[in-house]
Scaffold this active site. Structure first.
Site, PDB file in Angstrom:
ATOM      1  N   ASN A  81       1.999  -4.958   1.878  1.00 47.62           N
ATOM      2  CA  ASN A  81       1.860  -5.094   3.331  1.00 47.62           C
ATOM      3  C   ASN A  81       0.674  -6.017   3.596  1.00 47.62           C
ATOM      4  OD1 ASN A  81       1.555  -4.818   6.062  1.00 47.62           O
ATOM      5  ND2 ASN A  81       0.916  -2.672   6.008  1.00 47.62           N
ATOM      6  N   TRP A  82       0.993  -7.224   4.008  1.00 48.74           N
ATOM      7  CA  TRP A  82      -0.085  -8.206   4.210  1.00 48.74           C
ATOM      8  C   TRP A  82      -0.837  -8.009   5.508  1.00 48.74           C
ATOM      9  CZ3 TRP A  82       2.674 -13.459   2.694  1.00 48.74           C
ATOM     10  CH2 TRP A  82       2.979 -13.435   1.318  1.00 48.74           C
ATOM     11  N   LYS A  83      -0.302  -7.201   6.405  1.00 49.56           N
ATOM     12  CA  LYS A  83      -0.940  -6.986   7.715  1.00 49.56           C
ATOM     13  C   LYS A  83      -1.161  -8.343   8.396  1.00 49.56           C
ATOM     14  CE  LYS A  83      -2.747  -2.753   5.763  1.00 49.56           C
ATOM     15  NZ  LYS A  83      -3.782  -1.745   5.685  1.00 49.56           N
ATOM     16  N   HIS A 119       3.560   2.428  10.621  1.00 53.30           N
ATOM     17  CA  HIS A 119       2.290   2.292   9.896  1.00 53.30           C
ATOM     18  C   HIS A 119       1.174   2.883  10.757  1.00 53.30           C
ATOM     19  CE1 HIS A 119      -1.234   0.647   7.964  1.00 53.30           C
ATOM     20  NE2 HIS A 119      -0.481   0.494   6.888  1.00 53.30           N
ATOM     21  N   GLU A 135      -1.691   1.939  11.398  1.00 52.69           N
ATOM     22  CA  GLU A 135      -2.361   0.966  12.279  1.00 52.69           C
ATOM     23  C   GLU A 135      -1.525   0.714  13.530  1.00 52.69           C
ATOM     24  OE1 GLU A 135      -2.978  -2.010   9.265  1.00 52.69           O
ATOM     25  OE2 GLU A 135      -4.386  -0.656   8.277  1.00 52.69           O
ATOM     26  N   GLU A 163       0.635   7.574   3.289  1.00 49.11           N
ATOM     27  CA  GLU A 163      -0.608   6.809   3.322  1.00 49.11           C
ATOM     28  C   GLU A 163      -1.676   7.611   4.051  1.00 49.11           C
ATOM     29  OE1 GLU A 163       0.170   2.298   2.881  1.00 49.11           O
ATOM     30  OE2 GLU A 163       0.348   2.787   4.996  1.00 49.11           O
ATOM     31  N   GLY A 170      -7.763   0.947   3.202  1.00 50.31           N
ATOM     32  CA  GLY A 170      -8.790  -0.083   3.364  1.00 50.31           C
ATOM     33  C   GLY A 170     -10.210   0.423   3.155  1.00 50.31           C
ATOM     34  N   SER A 202      -5.710   2.047  -0.678  1.00 50.42           N
ATOM     35  CA  SER A 202      -6.663   1.570  -1.698  1.00 50.42           C
ATOM     36  C   SER A 202      -6.084   1.574  -3.106  1.00 50.42           C
ATOM     37  CB  SER A 202      -7.963   2.388  -1.645  1.00 50.42           C
ATOM     38  OG  SER A 202      -8.592   2.221  -0.390  1.00 50.42           O
ATOM     39  N   GLY A 210      -1.900  -2.643   0.405  1.00 53.61           N
ATOM     40  CA  GLY A 210      -2.459  -3.523   1.426  1.00 53.61           C
ATOM     41  C   GLY A 210      -3.272  -4.630   0.779  1.00 53.61           C
ATOM     42  N   GLY A 211      -4.588  -4.467   0.763  1.00 54.91           N
ATOM     43  CA  GLY A 211      -5.499  -5.510   0.299  1.00 54.91           C
ATOM     44  C   GLY A 211      -5.091  -6.170  -1.010  1.00 54.91           C
TER      45      GLY A 211
END
Ligand code: 13P
Length: 260
Positions: free
Chosen positions: A12-14, A98, A100, A170, A176, A215, A236-237
């Site tokens: 997930n590149w956001k 998600h 967010e 999640e 993050g 993470s 993510g990251g």
């Protein structure tokens, strides 16, 4: 990881990567994962890079999903994108709910209840995200939160399509933050999510893939992916770096062959 379920590693590149940056990523990723068949690989770029990524990944092992969508096909919803619009450009799936989107953009369980069946009807594989806040975990409310989110999200999914739904656990406190869930926390929550699916349909629960997200990195991927009820990861990251993402895919392959 259960060898009967194909593991899924989704990135997930956001809000990251222009089209040019996304192109550079995929050109670097494809040679690294070219022949992978035993792990499903998905990237979720921002809307504007979707069409380019679908074209660049066509015929490869990499699937392209969107990060969100609206529940209506069309209408007065400024700024939104619908399931048929995504399907038209051969997007294969979509992340829904998600944390967010829920926290920052007001996505509700009620909207999600409509989004899951709508995605499936349009030919998009949904990844439903669920997870508790730090406060909810400390209060002992993790299971209550997961029960609510899973039951609301799956409520209107036709029984025969339940096995196609992917659920990503999640924990919000792990997203993050570098604070990864302990293996027993991830296993307990993912097993609980699977048990909730069993409440809808026993056969589906054995097939539904439950992912861990928060993470997850190459350094901690092996122990999380080895857990019996974890069928992959929503990353993510670490998914924005092709080398790190390919390494996580490789770790999933090793874990699967060891488990098989
Ligand atoms: P991080 O891997 O950056 O913690 O993000 C997880 C996530 O939110 C994936 O959807």
């Amino acid at each position: 990881m259960n060898p009967d379920r194909t593991p899924l590693i989704a990135g997930n590149w956001k809000l990251n990567k222009t089209i040019a940056e996304a192109e550079a990523f995929i050109q670097s990723l494809l040679p690294r994962v070219g022949a992978v068949e035993d792990v499903e690989i998905v990237i979720c770029p921002p809307f504007l890079a979707l069409a380019a990524m679908v074209d660049s990944a066509r015929g490869s092992a990499v699937g392209v999903y969107a990060q969100t969508m609206h529940e209506e096909d069309a209408g007065a919803y400024t700024g939104e994108v619908s399931a048929p619009m995504l399907a038209e450009i051969d997007v294969a799936g979509v992340i829904l709910g998600h944390s967010e989107r829920r926290q920052l953009f007001g996505e509700t369980d009620r909207a999600l209840q409509l989004k899951l069946p709508r995605a499936l009807e349009a030919g998009l594989k949904p990844i439903l995200c669920v997870g508790e806040t730090e406060e909810e975990r400390e209060r002992g409310d993790t299971e209550r939160k997961l029960r609510h989110q899973v039951q609301e999200g799956l409520e209107k999914v036709p029984g025969e399509r339940l096995p196609e739904v992917v659920i990503a656990y999640e924990p919000i406190w792990a997203i993050g933050t570098g604070l990864v869930a302990k293996p027993e926390q991830a296993q307990d929550a993912c097993a609980f999510v699977r048990a909730l699916v069993e409440g809808f349909d026993k056969g589906a629960a054995a097939k539904v893939r439950v992912l861990y997200g928060g993470s997850l990195k190459p350094e901690n991927a092996a122990e999380l992916l080895a857990l019996p009820d974890v069928d992959g990861a929503l990353v993510g990251g670490a998914s924005t770096d092709p080398a790190a993402f390919a390494e996580i895919v490789e770790i999933a392959r090793r874990v699967r062959s060891g488990a098989g």
